[in-house]
Design a protein around this motif. Sequence first.
Motif, PDB file in Angstrom:
ATOM      1  N   LEU A 265       0.843  -1.195   0.000  1.00 50.26           N
ATOM      2  CA  LEU A 265       0.000   0.000   0.000  1.00 50.26           C
ATOM      3  C   LEU A 265       0.878   1.245   0.000  1.00 50.26           C
ATOM      4  N   ILE A 266       0.340   2.298  -0.591  1.00 53.24           N
ATOM      5  CA  ILE A 266       0.966   3.617  -0.577  1.00 53.24           C
ATOM      6  C   ILE A 266       0.116   4.487   0.340  1.00 53.24           C
ATOM      7  N   ALA A 328      14.929   3.459  -3.507  1.00 55.74           N
ATOM      8  CA  ALA A 328      14.395   2.198  -4.028  1.00 55.74           C
ATOM      9  C   ALA A 328      12.887   2.106  -3.788  1.00 55.74           C
ATOM     10  N   ALA A 329      12.462   2.512  -2.597  1.00 50.37           N
ATOM     11  CA  ALA A 329      11.034   2.448  -2.264  1.00 50.37           C
ATOM     12  C   ALA A 329      10.231   3.415  -3.129  1.00 50.37           C
ATOM     13  N   ASN A 330      10.731   4.635  -3.273  1.00 49.28           N
ATOM     14  CA  ASN A 330      10.010   5.630  -4.063  1.00 49.28           C
ATOM     15  C   ASN A 330       9.879   5.207  -5.525  1.00 49.28           C
ATOM     16  N   SER A 331      10.895   4.504  -6.027  1.00 49.76           N
ATOM     17  CA  SER A 331      10.856   4.067  -7.429  1.00 49.76           C
ATOM     18  C   SER A 331       9.836   2.951  -7.650  1.00 49.76           C
ATOM     19  N   ASP A 334       4.586   2.585  -7.627  1.00 51.04           N
ATOM     20  CA  ASP A 334       3.485   2.085  -8.458  1.00 51.04           C
ATOM     21  C   ASP A 334       2.977   0.722  -7.987  1.00 51.04           C
ATOM     22  N   LYS A 335       3.712   0.061  -7.096  1.00 46.10           N
ATOM     23  CA  LYS A 335       3.253  -1.207  -6.523  1.00 46.10           C
ATOM     24  C   LYS A 335       2.263  -0.984  -5.385  1.00 46.10           C
ATOM     25  N   GLY A 336       2.081   0.289  -5.017  1.00 50.38           N
ATOM     26  CA  GLY A 336       1.232   0.600  -3.871  1.00 50.38           C
ATOM     27  C   GLY A 336      -0.208   0.873  -4.256  1.00 50.38           C
TER      28      GLY A 336
END
Length: 360
Positions: A265-266, A328-331, A334-336
Amino acid sequence: MKKFTLMLLLVVCFTLALTGCGGGDKKTDAPKDGGKKEQQVLNIYSWADYFDPQVLAAFEKANNCRVNYDVYSNNEELLAKMQAGGAQFDIIQPSDYMVTTMIHLDMLEKLDHSKLPNVQANLIESLKHPAYDPKQEYAIPYVWGITGIAYNKKYVKDPITSWADLWKPEYKGHIILLNDNREVFSLALKKLGKSNNSTDAKEVEAAFNDLKKLNTNVLAYDTENNKQKMIAEEAWIAQMWSGDASFCNFDNPDIQFCVPKEGTLIWADNMAIPKGAKNKELAMKFLNYIYDPQVSAQNFNYIRVPNANGKAIPLQKKEVVESPILKAANSQADKGEWLHDIGNAITMYDKFWTELKTGK
């Protein structure tokens, strides 16, 4: 009789003299603090470790006020506190879906953006019109990130890539999960290939049954102290927000971070003013102050999490902004998937959550 009259006269004069002194006291006596205006108190109810104490102290000095900073563990705890009498607080920091809930419940003050020149001009583009409050009428994005898995490579020899890895028997008693209903159910729903906003009773129950099995591996449900426990190596693995994982990595380089392949989740935590806040004007001053780029840079250098203030980011320390975990997380944002207000289905989650944590 004369004696009595004389005595009566003396009593009357003495009484008038005292009354005169008392009247003078009411009109001319200086306040005990030497004439200074009584300090206002700004009451903030927020997540743990969300402000640099020096940033708060500078606001206190500039505005002759005192800041009280109290913390909660999850959005449901925040909501319960607000429903029990939230006017005692002047600023709160609900997450995205909780902003929606509070707007529907008429719990937030509308913001006067004419008094917030530092806000709209400085926010990162992706958070200028969030779906949960597109015009920022009630809330302003403050911190954002994604949820993943932090792990200590000293103890976890095979890199973690999936939520399913948390169920491995070798991690018994070594995992911390967030003390947050929606976050924990999100990881189980994602593991099962479902939306983290599911309202399907069968899907949520399947996630609950999976989580009951995971309980064997859980050391604690902890939001406030999970960073400290990971840094001190009391736990090997933690469900953790990307900013907190980056914070841990600064103090313990063995701590790595994974965005699970099933998705996650984002989220965004926001600044808002509760309906009926007693110090609304002071709260507005604080909001504008905290979004000043120089102030924001100092604040986020201390808390080391992703900053929603785009103008502040170039002013921050390079090692904070370029943290490998944050980059890495910010890139992989889109998985969120954003959490949404799921209406009455939250009672189903609450029931399972209570049973999960108490066994009842």
